[in-house]
Scaffold this active site. Structure first.
Site, PDB file in Angstrom:
ATOM      1  N   HIS A  77     -10.283  21.818  51.374  1.00 40.19           N
ATOM      2  CA  HIS A  77     -10.365  21.180  52.684  1.00 40.19           C
ATOM      3  C   HIS A  77     -10.897  22.129  53.738  1.00 40.19           C
ATOM      4  O   HIS A  77     -11.557  21.720  54.676  1.00 40.19           O
ATOM      5  CB  HIS A  77      -8.990  20.656  53.091  1.00 40.19           C
ATOM      6  CG  HIS A  77      -8.739  19.302  52.533  1.00 40.19           C
ATOM      7  ND1 HIS A  77      -7.495  18.789  52.308  1.00 40.19           N
ATOM      8  CD2 HIS A  77      -9.600  18.339  52.135  1.00 40.19           C
ATOM      9  CE1 HIS A  77      -7.593  17.585  51.807  1.00 40.19           C
ATOM     10  NE2 HIS A  77      -8.867  17.284  51.692  1.00 40.19           N
ATOM     11  N   CYS A 114     -26.203  -4.577  59.147  1.00 44.46           N
ATOM     12  CA  CYS A 114     -25.095  -3.635  59.336  1.00 44.46           C
ATOM     13  C   CYS A 114     -24.345  -3.396  58.038  1.00 44.46           C
ATOM     14  O   CYS A 114     -23.357  -2.672  58.020  1.00 44.46           O
ATOM     15  CB  CYS A 114     -24.144  -4.114  60.429  1.00 44.46           C
ATOM     16  SG  CYS A 114     -23.319  -5.641  60.023  1.00 44.46           S
TER      17      CYS A 114
HETATM   18  C1  PEP Z   1     -20.918  -6.716  55.093  1.00 41.81           C
HETATM   19  O1  PEP Z   1     -20.357  -7.611  54.458  1.00 41.81           O
HETATM   20  O2  PEP Z   1     -22.030  -6.232  54.770  1.00 41.81           O
HETATM   21  C2  PEP Z   1     -20.281  -6.159  56.300  1.00 41.81           C
HETATM   22  C3  PEP Z   1     -20.936  -5.354  57.097  1.00 41.81           C
HETATM   23  O3  PEP Z   1     -18.985  -6.482  56.535  1.00 41.81           O
HETATM   24  P1  PEP Z   1     -17.740  -5.834  55.718  1.00 41.81           P
HETATM   25  O4  PEP Z   1     -18.292  -4.780  54.808  1.00 41.81           O
HETATM   26  O5  PEP Z   1     -16.804  -5.315  56.742  1.00 41.81           O
HETATM   27  O6  PEP Z   1     -17.205  -7.027  54.987  1.00 41.81           O
END
Ligand code: PEP
Ligand code: MG
Length: 840
Positions: free
Chosen positions: A458, A766
């Site tokens: 660590h 995302c």
């Molecule tokens: C996804 O499903 O790509 C997303 C960004 O949401 P999570 O991973 O939080 O379900």
């Protein structure tokens, strides 16, 4: 007193002989086992049938005194899903001792189960068993034992969670993908989850079993990357408990991935051929530095062996642990994510049941609290060392760190939070503990050289996060280096120069200056807005789960937050967060972002993300059930509280809202209506931006319609891939094939991109694919103009995009859409643009 008679005829044995740690370890309670010779289970006492699951492999009876007795037929019989079992009563029935409860086919069950050994366990607390039958033949109806209640109590149920015990049993096998196996941080995450759920969770690997509440026990399993791990929960909400453990493993994986882009502390053996004036070591954190040796010596803390009585010593130990806990909690958030996680692991050690039980054993044997704590720690270290795995051996440092904290607290001293250092210090020591490093002023420290040490310890992770070059394993000769001596540390080459000539010093100075200038240039480049080579603006945002993440993200060049997983902020709670608590959490993240956009996703709960304070019905297919916006619309008050908090974040406009798991337009309109109503109540001037996540094929295919109801779209590729390919995103066997670069997933992302283009609205990604360098040119080619990724991936991503031309990306994406597998897509991209990964 309650008499318990044998519900089955057969061979009576102690519980220890049941081949299942949950029963053998009496995690569910005390009792006896019977290896049955017949297939009829009868009531062990008068009472009411409290639980009898559909699989009919277990039953529990509550006696008129409120004592619960569980009969569990065979081991792993839940997997038979009722095959071979027939219930003769149902929950709620009243029965007399000896009444028939369940019939089962001995042959069928014997073939399908791990063992026929059946446990008869008193799951209520506060009772003692007496007149226990000795091992040997037993006939149905013979006396097994008597139960005496320890303290007078009312006729109310003695232990509510235990009443569910028969109903709850769940297990899952996973392949551990963590590069460093189940080391301290993932073990700490697992233990934290295990402690917070009603069920008893055990982990098994390599023929060893561990109580999942104990970090030390988990680490002692010696689980490495690629090993199979059996996660098993018994008791209240067992399925959720297993899902929670899986989440903890996923979270550990995410953390590991986040750390991967931080200079990876991969050990590199130096060329051991030395010149005079040089010492060789192993590179734990690459880099180059020039400075003066600053030695720190650790003194062994003295302890007296004999205690002043069990009660006194136990109280002392509890007091010292409480003091250390307070201190660690105070400093946990004072650094970056790496420090936060390491301190979180130390906090888990502090409360580790295995360590504390061992310490209490020593105290009971007459030892002092300090001697007991040290002995318990050293025993665990010896167990880790015996596994022969160097990475686990390195975790000994963390245990020693926690040992020192507690011993000092017992002596009435605190660990100094700041150790003095001269300017341009090269820390020289035999070994270094994480808390010793964090106690140093990082601005004065230019390098670290250790005689011993571990490359994946660590302390090496912390040094990497602080960008401090570090050499380990320099050997005993390092002890001859005097305090204040000028040193050149070339960690890249694994060299310490302790007697540099004037010429070497001048060269080292110019190397340091050039490196500083290069680093500053990279930082400056990452801090700039991101554009493709032909000038198209691409927003590079960060996915966040805490305020610490937000600070690190901004420092690394994030232009905003593209996904705040708000459910992460409130997972480990018994009650729903209030509006004020949420406002405070969101506001501090907005503040850390310094006016940059904050895309706040409404709580995405249900499915694989259960919340303790939001009981949802059991579902056969949770991934296809109440998730995301579906759950929010079913619980309007929870949704309204969150939306009010989000709308109150200042300055108005930095927060944009994002709806998870959208399937159709009605869901968006329903949320929009609530937002408009709340905006009216709060007398807001402007209109908050609202986006929909594209993570179901339905939403992707109708993106051209949905986009008119929102201001932007954000593709959640993790779920979109799972639902498009019909492959569980957490399935270890399918992990390699659950690839978002499958052309089917790309076609759905293209549908969203095209909708964005036509409507003139932004479409982001995302999900995890946004940080995949092979995917990046395709995503840009499909019309994606914002990528939101783990903070550590940002500088590399910006550099990659700066070298891409959108027109070429379009052409590449067009070719990918006509391919037949993710592998074909990957090879095409790698041939077309080369492997960007090589440039890291
Ligand atoms: C996804 O499903 O790509 C997303 C960004 O949401 P999570 O991973 O939080 O379900
Ligand atoms: Mg999702």
């Amino acid at each position: 007193m309650l008499k318990i008679i044998a519900p089955l005829g057969g061979w009576c044995a102690p519980l220890e002989e049941v081949p299942d740690p949950v029963f053998a370890g009496r995690m569910l309670g005390d009792g006896l086992a019977i290896d049955p010779t017949g297939g009829i289970v009868s009531a062990p006492c008068d009472g009411e049938v409290v639980t009898l699951p559909a699989s009919a492999h277990a039953v529990s009876i509550r006696s008129p005194q409120g004592i619960d007795v569980l009969i569990h037929i065979g081991i792993d019989t839940v997997q038979l899903a009722g095959r071979g079992f027939e219930a003769r009563v149902k929950a709620g029935d009243r029965v007399k001792a000896g009444d028939e409860l369940i019939r089962f086919d001995l042959d069928t069950v014997a073939r399908g189960a791990k063992s026929l050994m059946s446990a008869i366990v008193v799951t209520s607390e506060g009772v003692t068993l007496q007149k226990r039958r000795a091992a040997g033949a037993v006939g149905a109806g013979d006396l097994l034992f008597e139960v005496v209640v320890d303290t007078p109590r009312q006729a109310a149920p003695l232990s509510a969670p235990a009443a569910d015990a028969a109903a709850g049993e769940c297990q899952r096998t996973v392949m551990v993908t963590l590069r460093q196996g189940l080391h301290a941080r993932p073990a700490a995450l697992l233990a934290r989850r295990a402690k917070s759920c009603g069920a008893q969770i055990s982990l098994a690997a390599h023929g060893r079993t561990a109580d999942a509440r104990s970090v030390v026990a988990i680490m002692a399993l010696g689980v490495r990357q690629g090993d199979e791990l059996l996660v098993r929960a018994v008791g209240h909400e067992a399925a959720q408990a297993v899902a929670g453990a899986m989440d903890a493993l996923e979270e550990a994986q995410r953390m590991e991935t986040a750390h991967e882009s931080v200079p990876a502390p991969e050990p590199r053996l130096a060329d051991r051929v030395q010149r005079p004036g040089e010492l060789a070591g192993v590179c734990a954190v690459p880099g180059f530095a020039l400075g003066r040796a600053a030695r720190i010596e650790r003194r062994e803390i003295e302890v007296t062996e004999q205690g002043l009585g069990g009660e006194h010593e136990r109280t002392e130990l509890d007091r010292a642990r409480a003091n250390v806990r307070l201190r660690l909690e105070r400093v946990r958030n004072a650094g970056g994510a790496a420090r936060h996680e390491i301190i979180a692991a130390h906090l888990e050690f502090l409360d580790d049941p295995t360590l504390n039980e061992a310490a209490h054993e020593f105290i009971s044997a007459g030892k002092s609290a300090a001697y007991a704590w040290r002995s318990a720690i050293r025993r665990s270290i010896a167990a880790l060392e015996s596994l022969g795995d160097s990475r686990l051996r390195e975790r000994a440092d963390d245990l020693l760190d926690v040992e020192a904290h507690v011993l000092l607290a017992l002596a009435g001293e605190a660990r100094p939070m700041h150790l003095p250092l001269p300017e341009q210090a090269v820390l020289v020591a035999d070994d270094l503990l994480p808390s010793e490093l964090t106690a140093l002023d990082g601005r004065r420290l230019v390098a670290i050289a250790l005689s011993g040490g571990g490359a994946t310890s660590h302390v090496a992770i912390l040094a990497a996060a602080m960008e401090i070059p570090m050499l380990i394993g320099v050997g005993a000769a390092l002890r001859d280096v005097a305090d204040g001596q000028t040193l050149i540390i070339d960690a890249d080459q694994g060299k310490v120069h302790f007697a540099p000539t004037a010429e070497e010093l001048a060269k080292a100075r110019s190397t340091v200056d050039a490196r500083l200038a290069r680093r500053a240039a990279l930082r400056a480049a990452a801090a700039k807005e991101c554009h493709s080579l032909d000038g198209t603006r691409i927003e590079i945002f960060a996915n966040l789960g805490s305020v610490t993440d937000a600070m690190a993200a901004v420092a690394g060049g994030a232009e905003g937050c593209g996904l705040l997983r708000t459910e992460f902020l409130f997972l480990d709670r018994e009650t729903a967060p209030t509006e004020e608590e949420q406002l405070q959490a969101y506001q501090s993240i907005a503040n850390a972002l310094g006016g940059r956009p904050l895309i706040l996703r409404m709580m995405d709960v249900g499915g694989d993300k259960p919340l303790r304070y939001l009981p949802l019905p059991e579902e056969a297919n949770p991934a296809l059930g109440l998730r995301g916006v579906r759950t929010a619309l079913l619980h309007p008050s929870l949704m309204r509280t969150q939306l009010r908090a989000a709308l109150r974040v200042q300055p108005f406009g930095v927060v944009r809202l994002l709806i998870p798991m959208v399937t159709d337009r009605w869901e968006i309109l329903a949320v929009r209506a609530v937002i408009d109503e709340l905006a009216g109540e709060l007398k807001l001037e402007g209109r908050v931006a609202l986006g929909a996540m594209i993570e179901t094929p339905g939403a992707a295919l109708t993106a051209a319609v949905l986009i008119h109801a929102v201001d932007f779209l954000s593709v959640g590729s993790n779920d979109l891939t799972q639902y498009t390919l019909a492959m569980d995103r957490g399935h270890s066997e399918l992990a390699r094939r659950t690839d978002a670069l499958h052309p089917a997933v790309l076609q759905l992302i293209a549908s969203a991109g095209t909708a964005g283009d036509a409507a003139g609205k932004l479409v982001a990604v995302c999900g995890g694919v946004a940080a995949d360098h092979t995917a990046v040119p395709i995503l840009l080619g499909l019309g994606i103009r914002e990528l939101s990724v783990v903070p550590a991936a940002i500088p590399q991503l910006k550099r990659q995009i700066g070298r891409l031309r959108i027109e070429e990306c379009r052409e590449l994406a067009r070719r990918c859409l006509s391919l037949g597998s993710a592998n074909e897509v990957r090879s095409l991209v790698e041939k077309a643009v080369g492997d960007e990964g090589d440039q890291r």
